[in-house]
Design a protein around this motif. Structure first.
Motif, PDB file in Angstrom:
ATOM      1  N   LYS A  29       0.836  -1.205   0.000  1.00 42.31           N
ATOM      2  CA  LYS A  29       0.000   0.000   0.000  1.00 42.31           C
ATOM      3  C   LYS A  29       0.868   1.251   0.000  1.00 42.31           C
ATOM      4  N   LEU A  30       1.954   1.219   0.768  1.00 46.35           N
ATOM      5  CA  LEU A  30       2.862   2.365   0.821  1.00 46.35           C
ATOM      6  C   LEU A  30       3.490   2.621  -0.539  1.00 46.35           C
ATOM      7  N   VAL A  31       3.963   1.570  -1.195  1.00 46.49           N
ATOM      8  CA  VAL A  31       4.574   1.715  -2.520  1.00 46.49           C
ATOM      9  C   VAL A  31       3.542   2.234  -3.518  1.00 46.49           C
ATOM     10  N   SER A  32       2.328   1.733  -3.441  1.00 45.32           N
ATOM     11  CA  SER A  32       1.258   2.195  -4.327  1.00 45.32           C
ATOM     12  C   SER A  32       0.963   3.678  -4.100  1.00 45.32           C
ATOM     13  N   SER A  33       0.923   4.079  -2.835  1.00 46.27           N
ATOM     14  CA  SER A  33       0.681   5.489  -2.511  1.00 46.27           C
ATOM     15  C   SER A  33       1.823   6.368  -3.005  1.00 46.27           C
ATOM     16  N   LEU A  34       3.061   5.878  -2.872  1.00 48.54           N
ATOM     17  CA  LEU A  34       4.212   6.642  -3.350  1.00 48.54           C
ATOM     18  C   LEU A  34       4.179   6.795  -4.868  1.00 48.54           C
ATOM     19  N   LYS A  35       3.768   5.759  -5.580  1.00 50.37           N
ATOM     20  CA  LYS A  35       3.666   5.844  -7.043  1.00 50.37           C
ATOM     21  C   LYS A  35       2.606   6.865  -7.435  1.00 50.37           C
ATOM     22  N   LEU A  36       1.466   6.828  -6.759  1.00 46.29           N
ATOM     23  CA  LEU A  36       0.398   7.786  -7.030  1.00 46.29           C
ATOM     24  C   LEU A  36       0.866   9.206  -6.724  1.00 46.29           C
ATOM     25  N   LEU A  37       1.566   9.386  -5.631  1.00 45.79           N
ATOM     26  CA  LEU A  37       2.103  10.697  -5.268  1.00 45.79           C
ATOM     27  C   LEU A  37       3.082  11.188  -6.328  1.00 45.79           C
ATOM     28  N   GLN A  38       3.959  10.321  -6.816  1.00 43.46           N
ATOM     29  CA  GLN A  38       4.912  10.708  -7.843  1.00 43.46           C
ATOM     30  C   GLN A  38       4.202  11.107  -9.134  1.00 43.46           C
ATOM     31  N   GLU A  39       3.151  10.369  -9.498  1.00 47.03           N
ATOM     32  CA  GLU A  39       2.368  10.727 -10.689  1.00 47.03           C
ATOM     33  C   GLU A  39       1.759  12.113 -10.533  1.00 47.03           C
ATOM     34  N   ASN A  40       1.228  12.401  -9.344  1.00 48.84           N
ATOM     35  CA  ASN A  40       0.626  13.716  -9.095  1.00 48.84           C
ATOM     36  C   ASN A  40       1.681  14.820  -9.132  1.00 48.84           C
ATOM     37  N   ILE A  41       2.849  14.556  -8.578  1.00 50.10           N
ATOM     38  CA  ILE A  41       3.931  15.541  -8.616  1.00 50.10           C
ATOM     39  C   ILE A  41       4.331  15.822 -10.057  1.00 50.10           C
ATOM     40  N   ASP A  42       4.465  14.765 -10.861  1.00 47.68           N
ATOM     41  CA  ASP A  42       4.833  14.945 -12.268  1.00 47.68           C
ATOM     42  C   ASP A  42       3.784  15.769 -13.022  1.00 47.68           C
ATOM     43  N   LYS A  43       2.497  15.498 -12.757  1.00 44.92           N
ATOM     44  CA  LYS A  43       1.426  16.269 -13.398  1.00 44.92           C
ATOM     45  C   LYS A  43       1.485  17.736 -12.987  1.00 44.92           C
ATOM     46  N   LEU A  44       1.705  17.987 -11.700  1.00 48.44           N
ATOM     47  CA  LEU A  44       1.774  19.364 -11.215  1.00 48.44           C
ATOM     48  C   LEU A  44       2.971  20.107 -11.787  1.00 48.44           C
ATOM     49  N   LYS A  45       4.090  19.427 -11.900  1.00 49.03           N
ATOM     50  CA  LYS A  45       5.266  20.064 -12.497  1.00 49.03           C
ATOM     51  C   LYS A  45       5.000  20.438 -13.948  1.00 49.03           C
ATOM     52  N   GLU A  46       4.363  19.558 -14.694  1.00 45.69           N
ATOM     53  CA  GLU A  46       4.046  19.835 -16.099  1.00 45.69           C
ATOM     54  C   GLU A  46       3.059  20.997 -16.207  1.00 45.69           C
ATOM     55  N   GLU A  47       2.040  20.987 -15.354  1.00 48.92           N
ATOM     56  CA  GLU A  47       1.066  22.081 -15.370  1.00 48.92           C
ATOM     57  C   GLU A  47       1.723  23.401 -14.983  1.00 48.92           C
ATOM     58  N   ASN A  48       2.602  23.365 -14.006  1.00 48.56           N
ATOM     59  CA  ASN A  48       3.330  24.553 -13.576  1.00 48.56           C
ATOM     60  C   ASN A  48       4.172  25.109 -14.731  1.00 48.56           C
ATOM     61  N   LYS A  49       4.810  24.220 -15.460  1.00 51.53           N
ATOM     62  CA  LYS A  49       5.621  24.640 -16.604  1.00 51.53           C
ATOM     63  C   LYS A  49       4.747  25.296 -17.672  1.00 51.53           C
ATOM     64  N   ARG A  50       3.591  24.688 -17.967  1.00 52.92           N
ATOM     65  CA  ARG A  50       2.675  25.269 -18.967  1.00 52.92           C
ATOM     66  C   ARG A  50       2.195  26.646 -18.533  1.00 52.92           C
ATOM     67  N   LEU A  51       1.862  26.794 -17.248  1.00 55.31           N
ATOM     68  CA  LEU A  51       1.386  28.085 -16.748  1.00 55.31           C
ATOM     69  C   LEU A  51       2.485  29.139 -16.821  1.00 55.31           C
ATOM     70  N   LYS A  52       3.717  28.765 -16.460  1.00 52.78           N
ATOM     71  CA  LYS A  52       4.827  29.711 -16.543  1.00 52.78           C
ATOM     72  C   LYS A  52       5.059  30.139 -17.987  1.00 52.78           C
ATOM     73  N   ASP A  53       4.979  29.185 -18.910  1.00 57.80           N
ATOM     74  CA  ASP A  53       5.148  29.513 -20.331  1.00 57.80           C
ATOM     75  C   ASP A  53       4.029  30.437 -20.814  1.00 57.80           C
ATOM     76  N   ALA A  54       2.792  30.140 -20.403  1.00 58.98           N
ATOM     77  CA  ALA A  54       1.652  30.944 -20.832  1.00 58.98           C
ATOM     78  C   ALA A  54       1.709  32.364 -20.271  1.00 58.98           C
ATOM     79  N   LEU A  55       2.217  32.506 -19.061  1.00 58.07           N
ATOM     80  CA  LEU A  55       2.270  33.814 -18.419  1.00 58.07           C
ATOM     81  C   LEU A  55       3.598  34.537 -18.660  1.00 58.07           C
ATOM     82  N   GLY A  56       4.518  33.867 -19.313  1.00 54.93           N
ATOM     83  CA  GLY A  56       5.811  34.485 -19.599  1.00 54.93           C
ATOM     84  C   GLY A  56       6.703  34.623 -18.383  1.00 54.93           C
ATOM     85  N   ILE A  57       6.515  33.769 -17.409  1.00 56.85           N
ATOM     86  CA  ILE A  57       7.336  33.807 -16.194  1.00 56.85           C
ATOM     87  C   ILE A  57       8.639  33.070 -16.462  1.00 56.85           C
ATOM     88  N   THR A  58       9.724  33.727 -16.146  1.00 62.24           N
ATOM     89  CA  THR A  58      11.020  33.079 -16.319  1.00 62.24           C
ATOM     90  C   THR A  58      11.709  32.962 -14.972  1.00 62.24           C
TER      91      THR A  58
END
Length: 76
Positions: A29-58
């Motif tokens: 269960k712990l390993v499964s939760s860690l995998k899910l957490l990593q997937e969420n972190i990866d999604k948030l990082k990608e979304e953060n990158k898209r938002l920075k690109d859209a807003l011109g934040i460097t």
């Protein structure tokens, strides 16, 4: 069991198998939760990158250093 209530070498009590299974389930269960957490972190990082690109934040790697001509003098 021996007369000292010690098990002979190589033998384990019956209840230990249940404990090992519970620990294995908890670990799974712990390993499964860690995998899910990593997937969420990866999604948030990608979304953060898209938002920075859209807003011109460097992001700057080098720190901002103030020079003497940038100093505020007499409130100006």
């Amino acid at each position: 069991m021996t007369k000292d209530n010690l098990l002979p070498l190589g033998q384990k009590p019956e209840g230990e198998l249940s404990s090992l299974l519970k620990m294995q389930n908890a670990f799974s269960k712990l390993v499964s939760s860690l995998k899910l957490l990593q997937e969420n972190i990866d999604k948030l990082k990608e979304e953060n990158k898209r938002l920075k690109d859209a807003l011109g934040i460097t992001e700057t790697i080098e720190p901002l250093v103030l020079t003497s001509d940038m100093e505020v003098k007499d409130g100006h």
